[in-house]
Design an enzyme around this catalytic site. Sequence first.
Site: not given
Ligand code: PLP
Length: 392
Positions: A75, A154, A240, A329
């Site tokens: 993210t 995802n 850090t 989500c």
């Molecule tokens: N992008 C994709 C395709 C993801 O599956 C995810 C996490 O589910 C993310 C971005 C975000 O990753 P993170 O929550 O580890 O920052």
Amino acid sequence: MTTDKWIYLDNNATTATDPLVFEKMTPYYTELFGNPSSMHAFGNIVDREINTARENTAALLNAGPSQIIFTSGATESIGTVFHALTELYPEKKHIITTAVEHPAVLNTCHYLEKQRGYDITYLSVDKNGQLDPDHLRDAIQTDTLLVSIMWANNETGILFPIEKLAAIAREKGVLFHTDAVQAVGKINIDLSKVPVDYLSLSAHKFHGPKGVGALYIRPDAPFHPLLVGGHQENGRRAGTLNAPGIIGLGEACRLAHIHLKKNTYQKIAGLRDNFEKQLEQKIAHINIHGKNSPRLPTTSNIGFRYIEGESITILLSQNQIAVSTGSACTSETLEPSHVLKEMGVIPEELHGSIRFSFSRQTTARELEKTIEIQTSVIKRLRELSPLKPDNE
Ligand code: PLP
């Protein structure tokens, strides 16, 4: 709660930290707690291990260590790219992405569109979840700032032809970012062959720790830091360093590289194919989303018509099987998946879709048990369903 008996099939949400990763990280929480930026030799010990982690992360992508910066996760990596380019080129107000991205990209685009007046093109996909590279070519304008397209979805595991898409952007002189969170560590990625400018990844999706990730930045690609302060990461990301986390990420990359070379993921694809075949034989009215597309070996997204995905998830959970109705989500909102909607999945199936996601720890025995329980769960729910088909 003990996790011993759980069959964990939600590996696209997160994976178990590999015991070797955990072992590698632990001393950096305890006796080797030094700050890698310190001048003294105690800090240098940690700094050396950070360098190894950077080398291992780069090696997994066939990139150079200086092209990697560590972040708090994908993210942040994604936010950094959008922030950098909107800061550097305020006159370019057009961004291209797809309608099926993860919220980390989609909501950044929605923010830029609604609050900052950007013009966003959301490329659509067909019923197989694929996008037409010509649509990307046609969408590029003179004021296009960035193209951001995910490598693997995802929810469905469907892979986009990133090499082709990035080449189109390169040919047109537009910068290209890929959210490769679900692809890294599961398929071979060779950035010497794929002309992406930026790539985001997250350790916890391939048996590394949570809250740590990386951003690949092609040499000479424009960059501007999101976080300013200290001079860590060559002035590209202040703060850090999360030394144990980064060392864990590096180890997860090293192990993933070994597994890719050993073809571990081909074996998982075999388990996945057998799982899907068995379910198709045992349960009527099902549809495997993206079956005809190139997919990750670790994902199977299946629509079970005439029932609710939430009921399936709850009943499986009562049997200690962890699956998901979509991305972590969207599961929270009970909204049908934007990805499946975009693929034109029919309403009867949209609400009854389940994502099973596997890892290198998944066993054939676990999948056999899941097939057995899933078959009885679906039978039970269809008996109760007001929508059940006549021949059930
Ligand atoms: N992008 C994709 C395709 C993801 O599956 C995810 C996490 O589910 C993310 C971005 C975000 O990753 P993170 O929550 O580890 O920052």
